[in-house]
Design an enzyme around this catalytic site. Structure first.
Site, mmCIF file in Angstrom:
data_model
loop_
_atom_site.group_PDB
_atom_site.id
_atom_site.type_symbol
_atom_site.label_atom_id
_atom_site.label_comp_id
_atom_site.label_asym_id
_atom_site.label_seq_id
_atom_site.Cartn_x
_atom_site.Cartn_y
_atom_site.Cartn_z
ATOM 1 N N CYS A 21 0.845 -1.193 0.000
ATOM 2 C CA CYS A 21 0.000 0.000 0.000
ATOM 3 C C CYS A 21 0.879 1.241 0.000
ATOM 4 O O CYS A 21 2.106 1.148 0.148
ATOM 5 C CB CYS A 21 -0.954 0.024 1.196
ATOM 6 S SG CYS A 21 -0.131 0.191 2.781
ATOM 7 N N ASP A 441 11.388 29.330 -30.577
ATOM 8 C CA ASP A 441 12.556 29.818 -31.308
ATOM 9 C C ASP A 441 12.209 29.787 -32.790
ATOM 10 O O ASP A 441 11.530 28.881 -33.263
ATOM 11 C CB ASP A 441 13.749 28.900 -31.015
ATOM 12 C CG ASP A 441 14.982 29.311 -31.793
ATOM 13 O OD1 ASP A 441 15.418 30.448 -31.625
ATOM 14 O OD2 ASP A 441 15.467 28.482 -32.585
#
Length: 752
Positions: A21, A441
């Site tokens: 768990c 760019d």
């Protein structure tokens, strides 16, 4: 594209067995963090794997000892981790399948006999007349004992020691719940006189059904977990097993592991390419969809790079191996995806903190439930108290909380890889969803990154092919990028270039020569200023508005054409920007060009913000200035983009770019197509939505059903939750979370 991995301080990967768990995650992380020299430790519950960074990478034994001391088993992940991870889940599923069958065989008759009597009184009367109740209870005892202590022994073997260490976890809840129901039943069977007559009930069927249902839940969870790694498995399966290598004039088929850098490998139609390399002979079309997501085969000729794992669809060719083994692009992609799948999002830290306290809190709530029923419950009070305390223990599900985030990350990043989008860092999934500005760019990202002939504006007295052939013949003598673009255009048009004589160059202005006797002059308007430019005035003005600067060609001292060579915009750029706007994002362009040229391109593409005349060193400051609009993602491909990619909140490298850019990025677009930005955004948003759905279910389930299990509905409605129903609900909660994550496998890329 190359993706070199930093060797320095490479994380150690450890497979952890015994975690059941989410609370286990925090315990293992704490244990690893206490080992001297450990800089960071991260444990992923879904992959059952720890990633540890430490100064002395040879001290793995200390890490394994710390894991064992915490109550778990660890072993260093084998190099072929993708295979081992898959096999690990397969082995889990095989063992659980066996245990489910072993548990179900005695549980089914036990459940049918006991519950049949409760549901249908004549059956109960017939059964007790046939078999005395004490004998029947002993039969139930034998069946339940087998279920709890053979297939169900795993819960007690792990859960009770964890409880005694003061670190209870999921197995502890199951052991306490089923064990309490079983022990109470044993007392009622063998020493009933210690209990009042109205409390002499047995709950063997509850104990057995709880164990069986939880085993079924874990089996389904293991199967589902195995599917979360399917994307990596598909990549692993793409790897060729053998290669046909030319050595000493002979072609020999050898195992892929024996291929060496420099080997010449022969590939026939329909074969997979074994390793990365460069074509030395022949040509073909290659299906690269497994790395780029693009379905159309790519044309390859001598000098072109090929990637291991891709499929040769047509011609035969030979290539020289340049990268083998773990250095191939496919191996590095697998490694990147695994690292992303094993990572944690910022939100996971909060979840881990909650689940660390969850199991102790549930045990405390169970004790409180028993006490409240004992004081205020109806007779037999402690029977009601026991049943409801057991229901609280069984219905609580920290597994669902622990699986909510990592399973979605695993499936989401795997699906992204199939689409040609690599998340190098899993946290990029969360940050990308919050992006407000996408900065692009210009050169090599929005544009092709190399000059090409875009326009020839002709005088009425000249023909297109005539002018292009003459100009290209002259420019073939030059190495200038503009000259190369003109010659390439002529070659693509299939033109024959004439003989050149009397070639002369005036640096910075232009060139002159004779081609098959005709005088050809090429240069700027200033260089050819003695000619009449009046017919070209309108064209020159239009080109200026578009940010384009033409060169001019004169033939036999008469102005023949204005020639425009420019860095062409990629075919998908405009559509991608329009799609980004539809997603509600602001788009910016960063360019080193002069403002007029940059703004002209921005107008063509519909870009919102333009940052022009930006030197490489100033890109970082430009990214910072864009933060006024919100979280910034920067897309670039060049070596000078690396600092900006690192500075941006999310750095996205176009995969055809340089190593430096890729290493600085959070996300890599393998195919080099700008559409990958959209796919990355779609995957990010879908994955985060999926995580929130999982967390809502996991926390909501526990918040709503734990009080119901405790009996809050009993005073008003007389409703109690059976521990058996609680076991079924608990098993389903984890299965629902893992199954919901599987839906990400169906996320589609953006169609432009």
């Amino acid at each position: 594209m190359e993706m070199n991995e930093h060797v320095h301080n490479k994380p150690i990967s450890i497979d952890i067995d015994g975690m059941t768990c989410a609370s286990c995650v925090m315990r293992v992380e704490k244990a690893l963090s206490k080992v001297p020299g450990v800089e960071s430790a991260s444990v992923n519950f879904a992959t059952e794997r720890a990633s540890v960074r430490m100064a002395d990478t040879s001290n793995v034994a200390a890490l394994l000892a710390a894991v064992e001391k915490a109550g778990y088993t660890g072993h260093e992940t084998p190099q072929a981790s993708a295979h081992s991870g898959h096999q690990h889940h397969d082995e889990d599923a095989a063992i659980l399948r066996r245990d489910v069958i072993l548990a179900a065989i005695p549980t089914l008759p036990l459940f049918a006999l006991e519950m049949g009597g409760h549901l249908y009184m004549p059956f109960h009367m017939w059964l007790t007349a046939l078999i005395p109740t004490p004998t029947l209870h002993i039969f139930y005892f034998v069946l339940a004992s087998f279920v709890l202590f053979v297939p169900g022994w795993r819960f007690f073997k792990v859960g009770i020691p964890a409880l005694l260490r003061g670190a209870p976890e999921m197995n502890s809840l199951v052991a306490l719940g089923s064990g309490a129901a079983y022990l109470y039943s044993v007392v009622a069977t063998f020493v009933p006189q210690v209990l009042p007559s109205q409390a002499q009930y047995v709950y063997y069927e509850a104990a057995a059904v709880i164990v069986t249902l939880i085993l079924v839940g874990r089996l389904l969870e293991a199967i589902a977990k195995g599917r979360t790694g399917n994307a990596i498995q598909r990549l692993v399966r793409e790897q060729a097993k053998t290669a046909r290598v030319e050595r000493d004039g002979q072609i020999t088929e050898i195992a892929i592991e024996q291929v060496q850098v420099g080997d010449i490998i022969v590939v026939r139609p329909g074969e997979k390419i074994a390793v990365d390399g460069e074509i030395t002979e022949g040509a073909s079309h290659i299906d690269e969809s497994m790395i780029s997501g693009e379905p159309l085969p790519v044309s390859k000729t001598v000098g072109a790079e090929v990637v291991g794992g891709t499929l040769n669809t047509s011609g035969s060719f030979s290539f020289r191996a340049t990268k083998v083994g773990g250095d191939t692009m496919l191996s590095q992609i697998i490694r990147m995806v695994e690292e992303a799948q094993g990572g944690k999002l910022p939100i996971q830290g909060v979840v881990d903190q909650i689940t660390a306290w969850f199991v102790p809190a549930v045990i405390a709530l169970s004790i409180l439930t028993f006490a409240i029923w004992l004081v205020w419950g109806p007779d037999p009070a402690y029977v009601f108290g026991l049943v409801n305390a057991v229901a609280v223990l069984i219905i609580a599900c920290p597994c669902a909380m622990g699986l909510a985030t990592p399973t979605s990350i695993m499936v989401g990043t795997g699906r992204a890889a199939e689409m040609g989008v690599l998340f190098r860092k899993s946290e990029a999934l969360q940050r990308l969803r919050d992006v407000s500005v996408v900065a692009l760019d210009k050169t090599g990202t929005l544009t092709e990154g190399k000059p090409a002939l875009t326009d020839i504006i002709l005088d009425d007295d000249f023909e297109h092919d005539e002018v292009l052939a003459l100009v290209a013949a002259v420019e073939a003598r030059s190495e200038h990028p503009i000259a190369t673009a003109i010659v390439t255009a002529a070659e693509k048009a299939g033109l024959t270039l004439g003989a050149v004589t009397e070639f002369a160059s005036d640096a910075g202005n232009g060139v002159t020569a004779r081609v098959d006797g005709r005088l050809v002059a090429i240069g700027s308007q200033r260089h050819l200023g003695h000619l009449d430019f009046s017919d070209f005035a309108q064209a020159i003005e239009k080109l200026a508005d578009e940010g384009k600067t033409p060169v001019f060609a004169a033939i036999d001292d008469k102005l023949a054409a204005a020639i425009v060579v420019a860095d062409t915009i990629k075919p998908t750029s405009k559509a991608v920007i329009a799609a980004l706007h539809e997603l509600g994002l602001k788009v910016a362009m960063i360019s080193g060009d002069n403002r007029r040229t940059a703004e002209a391109i921005a107008r063509q593409l519909g870009i919102d913000e333009v940052r022009a005349e930006v030197l490489p060193a100033d890109k970082v400051d430009t990214i910072k200035s864009l933060r006024q609009f919100g979280t910034v993602a920067f897309v670039g491909d060049g070596i000078n983009d690396a600092p900006a990619l690192a500075e941006a909140d999310i750095g996205i490298a176009v995969g055809t770019g340089t190593d430096a850019a890729i290493e600085s990025a959070d996300v890599v677009l393998l195919g080099g197509d700008l559409k990958g930005v959209l796919d990355a955004l779609v995957i990010s948003r879908a994955t985060m939505k999926n995580i929130w759905e999982n967390l809502f279910w996991a926390f909501g389930y526990n918040v709503l059903l734990i009080p119901v299990a405790a009996g809050v509905l009993y005073p008003a409605f007389g409703i109690l939750l059976s521990p058996m129903l609680g076991a079924g609900a608990m098993a389903m909660s984890s299965i629902l979370v893992v199954s919901n994550a599987q839906r990400l496998r169906g996320v589609k890329g953006v169609t432009l």
